[in-house]
Design an enzyme around this catalytic site. Structure first.
Site, PDB file in Angstrom:
ATOM      1  N   VAL A  23      36.250 136.746  59.203  1.00  0.00           N
ATOM      2  CA  VAL A  23      35.376 136.954  58.042  1.00  0.00           C
ATOM      3  C   VAL A  23      35.689 135.860  57.036  1.00  0.00           C
ATOM      4  O   VAL A  23      36.857 135.651  56.680  1.00  0.00           O
ATOM      5  CB  VAL A  23      35.608 138.332  57.397  1.00  0.00           C
ATOM      6  CG1 VAL A  23      34.808 138.467  56.110  1.00  0.00           C
ATOM      7  CG2 VAL A  23      35.208 139.438  58.365  1.00  0.00           C
ATOM      8  N   PHE A  24      34.640 135.166  56.595  1.00  0.00           N
ATOM      9  CA  PHE A  24      34.808 134.078  55.633  1.00  0.00           C
ATOM     10  C   PHE A  24      34.582 134.600  54.221  1.00  0.00           C
ATOM     11  O   PHE A  24      33.538 135.185  53.923  1.00  0.00           O
ATOM     12  CB  PHE A  24      33.797 132.970  55.941  1.00  0.00           C
ATOM     13  CG  PHE A  24      33.850 131.826  54.975  1.00  0.00           C
ATOM     14  CD1 PHE A  24      34.883 130.904  55.022  1.00  0.00           C
ATOM     15  CD2 PHE A  24      32.871 131.678  54.004  1.00  0.00           C
ATOM     16  CE1 PHE A  24      34.944 129.848  54.118  1.00  0.00           C
ATOM     17  CE2 PHE A  24      32.908 130.627  53.096  1.00  0.00           C
ATOM     18  CZ  PHE A  24      33.953 129.712  53.163  1.00  0.00           C
ATOM     19  N   GLY A  25      35.560 134.392  53.338  1.00  0.00           N
ATOM     20  CA  GLY A  25      35.440 134.780  51.932  1.00  0.00           C
ATOM     21  C   GLY A  25      35.318 133.555  51.056  1.00  0.00           C
ATOM     22  O   GLY A  25      36.052 132.574  51.240  1.00  0.00           O
ATOM     23  N   TYR A  26      34.391 133.605  50.094  1.00  0.00           N
ATOM     24  CA  TYR A  26      34.170 132.444  49.211  1.00  0.00           C
ATOM     25  C   TYR A  26      34.172 132.841  47.731  1.00  0.00           C
ATOM     26  O   TYR A  26      34.015 131.984  46.864  1.00  0.00           O
ATOM     27  CB  TYR A  26      32.845 131.757  49.566  1.00  0.00           C
ATOM     28  CG  TYR A  26      31.662 132.708  49.479  1.00  0.00           C
ATOM     29  CD1 TYR A  26      31.320 133.523  50.562  1.00  0.00           C
ATOM     30  CD2 TYR A  26      30.935 132.842  48.306  1.00  0.00           C
ATOM     31  CE1 TYR A  26      30.266 134.419  50.474  1.00  0.00           C
ATOM     32  CE2 TYR A  26      29.878 133.733  48.208  1.00  0.00           C
ATOM     33  CZ  TYR A  26      29.553 134.516  49.292  1.00  0.00           C
ATOM     34  OH  TYR A  26      28.515 135.424  49.200  1.00  0.00           O
ATOM     35  N   GLY A  27      34.314 134.142  47.454  1.00  0.00           N
ATOM     36  CA  GLY A  27      34.323 134.624  46.074  1.00  0.00           C
ATOM     37  C   GLY A  27      35.579 135.454  45.870  1.00  0.00           C
ATOM     38  O   GLY A  27      36.696 135.003  46.144  1.00  0.00           O
ATOM     39  N   SER A  28      35.386 136.705  45.458  1.00  0.00           N
ATOM     40  CA  SER A  28      36.560 137.554  45.218  1.00  0.00           C
ATOM     41  C   SER A  28      37.351 137.805  46.508  1.00  0.00           C
ATOM     42  O   SER A  28      38.546 138.110  46.449  1.00  0.00           O
ATOM     43  CB  SER A  28      36.136 138.886  44.598  1.00  0.00           C
ATOM     44  OG  SER A  28      35.385 139.649  45.512  1.00  0.00           O
ATOM     45  N   GLU A  99      31.126 145.179  49.365  1.00  0.00           N
ATOM     46  CA  GLU A  99      30.070 144.160  49.210  1.00  0.00           C
ATOM     47  C   GLU A  99      28.671 144.775  49.217  1.00  0.00           C
ATOM     48  O   GLU A  99      27.685 144.083  49.477  1.00  0.00           O
ATOM     49  CB  GLU A  99      30.199 143.122  50.328  1.00  0.00           C
ATOM     50  CG  GLU A  99      31.550 142.438  50.418  1.00  0.00           C
ATOM     51  CD  GLU A  99      31.906 141.634  49.168  1.00  0.00           C
ATOM     52  OE1 GLU A  99      30.999 141.059  48.545  1.00  0.00           O
ATOM     53  OE2 GLU A  99      33.098 141.621  48.809  1.00  0.00           O
TER      54      GLU A  99
HETATM   55  C1  SIN Z   1      32.985 136.817  49.009  1.00  0.00           C
HETATM   56  O1  SIN Z   1      33.960 136.799  48.267  1.00  0.00           O
HETATM   57  O2  SIN Z   1      33.031 136.230  50.126  1.00  0.00           O
HETATM   58  C2  SIN Z   1      31.721 137.511  48.666  1.00  0.00           C
HETATM   59  C3  SIN Z   1      31.425 137.629  47.221  1.00  0.00           C
HETATM   60  C4  SIN Z   1      32.423 138.422  46.442  1.00  0.00           C
HETATM   61  O3  SIN Z   1      32.802 139.528  46.863  1.00  0.00           O
HETATM   62  O4  SIN Z   1      32.843 137.967  45.376  1.00  0.00           O
END
Ligand code: SIN
Length: 188
Positions: A23-28, A99
């Site tokens: 799983v790729f995360g880019y925010g929190s 999410e």
């Molecule tokens: C993420 O972090 O990949 C999705 C957006 C978030 O939850 O901030």
């Protein structure tokens, strides 16, 4: 499309339900890791730009006063740095709940920092979700973030923790770093 995506995500069947999944995360998901994982690796995905264009009703704002959080916007020449987690499929229940405000699971190709690739999942809030706010001048976005908060805390902490994490990972993101600068100016 309804903002609550839990039921749609539950039906995603692109992956073997018995095998670990990236799983790729880019925010929190980069800095707030409230789930177990088997591996955590810096990674990036191509053709997407990270933007503070998604409304947050349930974490950094409220239904009456949504905050602003990131989503990914398709952009041919862009790439987005973040962190990939190898998880067991059972963790999706928690992640789908976290999410749920407009984010859909999307299959994507990840590139790890050593140049190797893998297929994984990324949560993206598309423009047709009910919580999408869209573009605005970056100073206005910073002002919006400065004045928002929700059950997960101040919207400004979301921005500053994300910017700090990206610096630690040595990933550039002009949009995020400019917003951080404007936020600091507002807070002075
Ligand atoms: C993420 O972090 O990949 C999705 C957006 C978030 O939850 O901030």
């Amino acid at each position: 499309m309804t903002a609550n995506t839990i039921e749609i995500n539950r039906l995603m069947a692109d992956f073997d339900p018995h095998e670990p999944v990236w799983v790729f995360g880019y925010g929190s998901l980069i800095y707030k890791v409230d789930f177990p994982y088997l591996q955590r690796r810096p990674a990036s995905i191509r053709h997407y730009a990270r933007r503070f264009w998604q409304g947050s009703h349930d974490h950094r704002g409220t239904p009456d006063s949504p905050g602003r959080v990131v989503t990914l916007i398709e952009e041919q020449d862009a790439h987005c740095g973040g962190v990939a987690y190898l998880i067991t499929p059972g963790e999706f229940e928690h992640l789908d709940y976290r999410e749920k405000n407009g984010y859909l699971r999307v299959a994507t190709e990840l590139t790890f920092d050593d140049g190797n690739h893998a297929t994984g999942v990324v949560y993206i809030a598309r423009e047709d979700n009910g919580a999408f706010l869209g573009p605005a001048p970056e100073r206005d976005i910073a002002q919006h973030i400065a004045s928002s908060q929700g059950p997960s805390g101040h919207n400004s902490d979301y921005l500053t923790e994300l910017a700090q994490s990206l610096r630690e990972l040595c990933y550039e993101d002009e949009h995020v770093f400019r917003l951080e600068k404007y936020l600091a100016e507002i807070s002075c």
